[in-house]
Write a protein that holds these residues in place. Structure first.
Motif, PDB file in Angstrom:
ATOM      1  N   LEU A   1       1.037  -1.188  -0.127  1.00  0.00           N
ATOM      2  CA  LEU A   1       0.510  -0.302   0.025  1.00  0.00           C
ATOM      3  C   LEU A   1       0.977   1.367   0.401  1.00  0.00           C
ATOM      4  CD1 LEU A   1      -2.579   1.747   0.191  1.00  0.00           C
ATOM      5  CD2 LEU A   1      -2.584   1.354   2.805  1.00  0.00           C
ATOM      6  N   ASP A   2       0.618   2.307  -0.601  1.00  0.00           N
ATOM      7  CA  ASP A   2       0.804   3.456  -0.649  1.00  0.00           C
ATOM      8  C   ASP A   2       0.282   4.386  -0.683  1.00  0.00           C
ATOM      9  OD1 ASP A   2       2.273   5.819  -1.414  1.00  0.00           O
ATOM     10  OD2 ASP A   2       2.782   5.523  -3.769  1.00  0.00           O
ATOM     11  N   ALA A   3       0.110   4.542   0.775  1.00  0.00           N
ATOM     12  CA  ALA A   3      -0.514   6.044   1.327  1.00  0.00           C
ATOM     13  C   ALA A   3      -0.517   7.254   1.531  1.00  0.00           C
ATOM     14  CB  ALA A   3      -0.667   5.710   2.746  1.00  0.00           C
TER      15      ALA A   3
ATOM     16  N   VAL B   1      -5.911   8.771   4.092  1.00  0.00           N
ATOM     17  CA  VAL B   1      -5.170   7.466   5.589  1.00  0.00           C
ATOM     18  C   VAL B   1      -5.483   7.759   6.714  1.00  0.00           C
ATOM     19  CG1 VAL B   1      -3.010   8.086   3.374  1.00  0.00           C
ATOM     20  CG2 VAL B   1      -3.281   9.289   6.208  1.00  0.00           C
TER      21      VAL B   1
ATOM     22  N   PHE C   1      -2.263  -5.776   4.157  1.00  0.00           N
ATOM     23  CA  PHE C   1      -1.217  -5.685   3.490  1.00  0.00           C
ATOM     24  C   PHE C   1      -0.064  -6.100   3.827  1.00  0.00           C
ATOM     25  CE2 PHE C   1      -4.136  -1.966   2.369  1.00  0.00           C
ATOM     26  CZ  PHE C   1      -4.202  -2.396   0.850  1.00  0.00           C
TER      27      PHE C   1
ATOM     28  N   TYR D   1       3.003  -0.956   4.143  1.00  0.00           N
ATOM     29  CA  TYR D   1       2.426  -0.203   3.925  1.00  0.00           C
ATOM     30  C   TYR D   1       3.667   1.455   3.808  1.00  0.00           C
ATOM     31  CZ  TYR D   1       0.107   4.072   6.116  1.00  0.00           C
ATOM     32  OH  TYR D   1      -0.688   5.458   5.853  1.00  0.00           O
TER      33      TYR D   1
ATOM     34  N   SER E   1       4.202   5.417   3.123  1.00  0.00           N
ATOM     35  CA  SER E   1       3.608   6.936   2.792  1.00  0.00           C
ATOM     36  C   SER E   1       5.061   7.606   3.094  1.00  0.00           C
ATOM     37  CB  SER E   1       2.857   6.541   4.140  1.00  0.00           C
ATOM     38  OG  SER E   1       1.875   8.203   3.493  1.00  0.00           O
TER      39      SER E   1
ATOM     40  N   ALA F   1      -2.650   2.792   9.205  1.00  0.00           N
ATOM     41  CA  ALA F   1      -1.474   1.727   8.979  1.00  0.00           C
ATOM     42  C   ALA F   1      -1.877   0.805   9.987  1.00  0.00           C
ATOM     43  CB  ALA F   1      -0.568   2.573   9.301  1.00  0.00           C
TER      44      ALA F   1
ATOM     45  N   VAL G   1      -4.398  -2.480   8.532  1.00  0.00           N
ATOM     46  CA  VAL G   1      -4.215  -2.800   7.663  1.00  0.00           C
ATOM     47  C   VAL G   1      -3.470  -3.974   7.044  1.00  0.00           C
ATOM     48  CG1 VAL G   1      -6.158  -0.899   6.441  1.00  0.00           C
ATOM     49  CG2 VAL G   1      -3.343  -0.587   6.278  1.00  0.00           C
ATOM     50  N   LEU G   2      -1.949  -3.727   8.436  1.00  0.00           N
ATOM     51  CA  LEU G   2      -0.911  -4.142   7.572  1.00  0.00           C
ATOM     52  C   LEU G   2      -1.477  -5.692   8.719  1.00  0.00           C
ATOM     53  CD1 LEU G   2       1.906  -2.171   8.507  1.00  0.00           C
ATOM     54  CD2 LEU G   2       1.659  -3.658   6.757  1.00  0.00           C
TER      55      LEU G   2
ATOM     56  N   ILE H   1       5.800  -1.310   8.341  1.00  0.00           N
ATOM     57  CA  ILE H   1       5.385  -0.045   7.838  1.00  0.00           C
ATOM     58  C   ILE H   1       6.962   1.002   7.266  1.00  0.00           C
ATOM     59  CG2 ILE H   1       5.558   1.119  10.538  1.00  0.00           C
ATOM     60  CD1 ILE H   1       3.599   2.252   9.562  1.00  0.00           C
TER      61      ILE H   1
END
Length: 288
Positions: free
Chosen positions: A40-42, A122, A133, A136, A138, A155, A158-159, A165
């Protein structure tokens, strides 16, 4: 800062984003994208590095991206479609306003290449599942959101357990470009002090303490400084918070600002030195 400001800034922001992308390259190398199943690119802005990620990941790996600005999302999707249609032809930045406006975010070609992009905040990624994911990432985003605590909680949510991260935030005291702009604004009487402080986090210790609060472990954190290739004075390099001030200012003060800023840039070039921007980079894991 609302999404309309970033919508208006979306195309010219690509000129700025290519520099802080260097932070993200360091993170990606250390996060080992080639081992992930979902990334994921947040807060992806114009998707400056999405083609790079697609080349580094496994073919089966899914890349999901989102940004607060719908216009940024459209720019990223348009650039990615150009890349996917012909990776070896043309300059990926050469996309027209019409292409951006008419881009199909649900184009089958994106889906076929395990790429999904959407407008999202986000601080509340309701479109995404728990434990989804492996990575993550960002870059230069968390400091811009109103509720940083909520953003990091999302974050973590969703991980996957064991997921990583990778985030970067700017260090205000190490941002020579922002400091120079501020100085010029003050010289011409447009502001009394710094109009925008990126974040209260300025040190490694503060960054580590911040991320630990949300349950992350195995933390690596470092300061990184990058050059900024500022040679031309134009609106492409005026950050949104400063652009708002200029748009409301008398023309005489606007002209004064550009004169002061041009002189500062020339002084830097005379020393054969770029402007520099400092960031705090961090990698951590969600416990198993």
């Amino acid at each position: 800062m609302n999404h309309h400001i970033w919508d208006a800034y979306s195309k010219s922001y690509l000129n700025i984003q290519k520099n802080p992308a260097s932070f993200q390259l360091s993170l990606m190398n250390m996060l080992r994208f080639n081992e992930a199943e979902e990334i994921l690119d947040a807060g992806c802005a114009g998707g400056q590095l999405h083609q790079y990620i697609l080349q580094q990941r496994k073919n089966t790996c899914k890349l999901t991206a989102c940004d607060f600005s719908l216009q940024m999302v459209k720019v990223a999707a348009t650039r990615m479609l150009k890349f996917l249609n012909n990776p070896l032809s043309g300059e990926i930045m050469e996309i027209s306003p019409l292409e951006i406006e008419n881009v199909d975010l649900n184009c089958p070609l994106l889906e076929q290449n395990n790429y999904k992009i959407f407008q999202g905040d986000v601080q509340s990624l309701t479109q995404l599942n728990n434990n989804q994911f492996d990575i993550y990432i960002s870059n230069m985003v968390i400091h811009l959101v109103e509720n940083k605590n909520q953003a990091i909680q999302e974050a973590f949510r969703v991980l996957k357990p064991g997921g990583k991260i990778g985030i970067v935030i700017p260090v205000a005291s190490g941002n020579l470009l922002m400091a120079t702009m501020t100085k010029c604004f003050m010289q011409c009487g447009l502001i009394q002090n710094m109009p925008f402080k990126p974040t209260d986090i300025e040190t490694r210790e503060e960054m580590i303490s911040f991320i630990k609060k949300y349950g992350f472990t195995d933390i690596l954190c470092w300061n990184q400084t990058i050059p900024f290739d500022l040679y031309d004075i134009d609106n492409n390099y005026i950050f949104p918070q400063f652009k708002e001030i200029l748009e409301k200012a008398p023309q005489e003060q606007v002209d004064q600002f550009y004169a002061f800023f041009k002189e500062e840039v020339q002084n830097r070039l005379n020393q054969n030195l770029p402007f520099t921007v400092e960031g705090l980079c961090l990698i951590a894991k969600k416990p198993l």
